[in-house]
Write a protein that holds these residues in place. Structure first.
Motif, PDB file in Angstrom:
ATOM      1  N   GLU A  64       0.983  -1.563   0.185  1.00  0.00           N
ATOM      2  CA  GLU A  64      -0.190   0.161   0.183  1.00  0.00           C
ATOM      3  C   GLU A  64       0.850   1.072   0.051  1.00  0.00           C
ATOM      4  O   GLU A  64       0.590   2.273  -0.672  1.00  0.00           O
ATOM      5  N   PHE A  70       3.128   6.121  -5.845  1.00  0.00           N
ATOM      6  CA  PHE A  70       3.136   6.256  -7.820  1.00  0.00           C
ATOM      7  C   PHE A  70       1.554   7.010  -7.589  1.00  0.00           C
ATOM      8  O   PHE A  70       1.439   6.708  -8.820  1.00  0.00           O
TER       9      PHE A  70
ATOM     10  N   LEU B 141      -2.908   3.323 -12.896  1.00  0.00           N
ATOM     11  CA  LEU B 141      -1.690   3.753 -12.195  1.00  0.00           C
ATOM     12  C   LEU B 141      -1.855   4.298 -11.194  1.00  0.00           C
ATOM     13  O   LEU B 141      -2.639   4.888 -10.453  1.00  0.00           O
ATOM     14  N   GLU B 142      -1.384   5.749 -11.669  1.00  0.00           N
ATOM     15  CA  GLU B 142      -0.964   7.330 -11.005  1.00  0.00           C
ATOM     16  C   GLU B 142      -2.515   7.849 -10.536  1.00  0.00           C
ATOM     17  O   GLU B 142      -2.747   8.422  -9.077  1.00  0.00           O
ATOM     18  N   TYR B 145      -6.110   6.718  -7.082  1.00  0.00           N
ATOM     19  CA  TYR B 145      -6.253   6.620  -6.074  1.00  0.00           C
ATOM     20  C   TYR B 145      -6.803   7.589  -5.987  1.00  0.00           C
ATOM     21  O   TYR B 145      -8.282   8.052  -5.455  1.00  0.00           O
ATOM     22  N   LYS B 146      -6.742   8.989  -6.865  1.00  0.00           N
ATOM     23  CA  LYS B 146      -7.256   9.927  -6.612  1.00  0.00           C
ATOM     24  C   LYS B 146      -8.951  10.250  -7.353  1.00  0.00           C
ATOM     25  O   LYS B 146      -9.893  10.086  -6.372  1.00  0.00           O
ATOM     26  N   ARG B 149     -11.229   8.004  -4.771  1.00  0.00           N
ATOM     27  CA  ARG B 149     -11.855   8.543  -4.396  1.00  0.00           C
ATOM     28  C   ARG B 149     -12.855   9.825  -4.516  1.00  0.00           C
ATOM     29  O   ARG B 149     -13.977  10.280  -3.841  1.00  0.00           O
ATOM     30  N   GLU B 172      -6.875  -1.845  -5.630  1.00  0.00           N
ATOM     31  CA  GLU B 172      -4.921  -2.406  -5.157  1.00  0.00           C
ATOM     32  C   GLU B 172      -5.457  -2.178  -3.820  1.00  0.00           C
ATOM     33  O   GLU B 172      -6.290  -1.653  -3.034  1.00  0.00           O
ATOM     34  N   GLU B 173      -4.395  -2.313  -3.443  1.00  0.00           N
ATOM     35  CA  GLU B 173      -4.140  -2.223  -1.937  1.00  0.00           C
ATOM     36  C   GLU B 173      -3.847  -1.233  -0.800  1.00  0.00           C
ATOM     37  O   GLU B 173      -4.538  -1.098   0.005  1.00  0.00           O
ATOM     38  N   HIS B 174      -4.257   0.132  -2.018  1.00  0.00           N
ATOM     39  CA  HIS B 174      -3.985   1.681  -1.396  1.00  0.00           C
ATOM     40  C   HIS B 174      -5.802   1.848  -1.552  1.00  0.00           C
ATOM     41  O   HIS B 174      -5.645   3.400  -1.218  1.00  0.00           O
ATOM     42  N   ARG B 177     -10.337  -1.243   1.047  1.00  0.00           N
ATOM     43  CA  ARG B 177     -10.380  -0.415   2.271  1.00  0.00           C
ATOM     44  C   ARG B 177     -10.926   0.618   2.037  1.00  0.00           C
ATOM     45  O   ARG B 177     -12.629   1.232   2.368  1.00  0.00           O
ATOM     46  N   ARG B 200      -1.078 -11.542  -5.013  1.00  0.00           N
ATOM     47  CA  ARG B 200      -1.726  -9.939  -3.577  1.00  0.00           C
ATOM     48  C   ARG B 200      -3.545  -9.834  -3.783  1.00  0.00           C
ATOM     49  O   ARG B 200      -3.455  -9.884  -3.062  1.00  0.00           O
ATOM     50  N   THR B 207      -6.211 -10.608   4.299  1.00  0.00           N
ATOM     51  CA  THR B 207      -6.308  -9.266   5.588  1.00  0.00           C
ATOM     52  C   THR B 207      -7.214  -8.663   5.493  1.00  0.00           C
ATOM     53  O   THR B 207      -7.959  -8.461   7.019  1.00  0.00           O
ATOM     54  N   TYR B 208      -8.502  -8.819   4.348  1.00  0.00           N
ATOM     55  CA  TYR B 208     -10.337  -8.459   4.560  1.00  0.00           C
ATOM     56  C   TYR B 208     -11.658  -9.525   4.671  1.00  0.00           C
ATOM     57  O   TYR B 208     -12.268  -8.733   4.998  1.00  0.00           O
TER      58      TYR B 208
END
Lengths: 79, 270
Positions: A64, A70, B141-142, B145-146, B149, B172-174, B177, B200, B207-208
């Motif tokens: 994470e 990245f 990719l980059e 996350y943004k 959200r 993915e991991e980030h 959740r 993964r 994990t979850y």
């Protein structure tokens, strides 16, 4: 609720794979070093350096952490 | 063991691959509308594509005993031209009542622009008006996350959204959740380079837990593996996980999620 890994010998199973991936990564970075194009100032190299630092960390959650290195930042007031 | 591949673009795959999926136990697949590798030049191209997903591909899959379901929508990469996208959105009701359509998808964000957001809001509005299930593509990719959200912000602002009928895909991991904590289904895509590997994906399940998690191949015209779900199953077994846990992820969970669509009938009522 976390589902713990049923198989107890994780390191035994993963060791050679980790070894191979680390060597592959090292060889790739060596390959980049051998190129004529200077890359030290490339912002992606800084991301890679930060990723390697996270990889060497002692706490869990490395995947994470590296993904966040990245990632573009999220701005709460984007609307 | 029978399994679902809840997200795969079989329009981009061969019949040999469909046969291989069937041999390894695939009984149901979900095919979301997506970007075909080039921008379409007219709404007519979209109409033909939606016909392919609702007429031709179900027959092709049925030849191998696989039930084919589709999601209809306009993807984020072709959402930048808002006027054009609105023409496509106006066409969607023609297809949403077809017998193999599960809902609106895959929709979402790509570069997270204002125009993409405007198109996405129009798609969510259509889904709410028609009580449709939703399947969200999260960016690559980059931008992931943004973009994830931002999608969650849009959904949180609409009190009509039933989160148990929404899947946030390509987690993915980030980001996983974020989706699970807000009550959505979380899709994990098994890709060889980008997104998540089967290993993964199993880490995330360890994990979850297995609740509200779907795994899929999202196999398309790019680097991807139409047999990624059986590979995931094999690795789950290899790590020593119980048959019941494997089955929950690859069969029970997608069955539960798909069952919330009015058009989903499995086993077929015959």
């Amino acid at each position: 609720m976390p589902h713990t890994l049923a198989e107890p010998h994780v390191l035994d199973r993963e060791f050679l794979g980790i070894r191979a991936k680390l060597i592959e990564l090292a060889a790739t970075l060596d390959r980049i070093d051998r190129t004529q194009r200077p890359v030290a100032a490339d912002p992606r190299m800084e991301q890679i350096r930060r990723g390697l630092k996270a990889l060497a960390g002692e706490t869990s959650g490395r995947a994470e952490e590296i993904l966040m290195i990245f990632s573009l930042p999220y701005e709460q007031d984007w609307r | 063991m029978h399994y679902f591949d809840p997200h795969i673009h079989v329009a981009s795959r061969t019949t040999d691959e469909l046969a291989a999926m069937a041999r390894l136990g695939c009984v149901v697949l979900g095919e979301p509308a997506f970007w075909m590798g080039y921008d379409r030049s007219s709404t007519g191209s979209f109409r033909d594509y939606f016909r392919q997903l609702t007429e031709w591909e179900p027959r092709r899959a049925a030849n191998y005993g696989i039930r084919h379901y589709a999601w209809i929508g306009i993807n984020a990469k072709e959402a930048e031209d808002v006027a054009f996208a609105r023409e496509v959105i106006a066409m969607l009701p023609e297809f949403l009542d077809r017998p193999n359509v599960l809902g609106i998808g895959e929709i979402g964000l790509h570069k997270c622009t204002r125009n993409e957001v405007a198109t996405l809001e129009a798609l969510i509005e259509l889904a709410m008006q028609r009580d449709e299930q939703l399947l969200f593509h999260t960016p690559h990719l980059e931008d992931k996350y943004k973009g994830t959200r931002m999608i969650l912000d849009l959904l949180r602002a609409d009190h009509r959204v039933d989160r148990s009928r929404v899947c946030i895909d390509h987690c993915e991991e980030h980001t996983i959740r974020l989706a699970l904590d807000e009550g959505y289904w979380a899709g994990i895509t098994l890709y060889p380079v980008t997104k998540a590997t089967p290993e993964r994906a199993i880490d995330m399940i360890e994990t979850y837990g297995p609740e509200r998690i779907l795994v899929n191949s999202s196999a398309d015209w790019g680097p991807s593996d139409p047999l990624a779900v059986p590979q995931f199953m094999y690795l789950m077994h290899r790590r020593g996980h119980a048959e019941s846990l494997v089955r929950r992820i690859v069969y029970d969970n997608p069955l539960q999620f798909f069952n919330q669509s009015r058009n989903f009938q499995f086993p077929p009522a015959e």
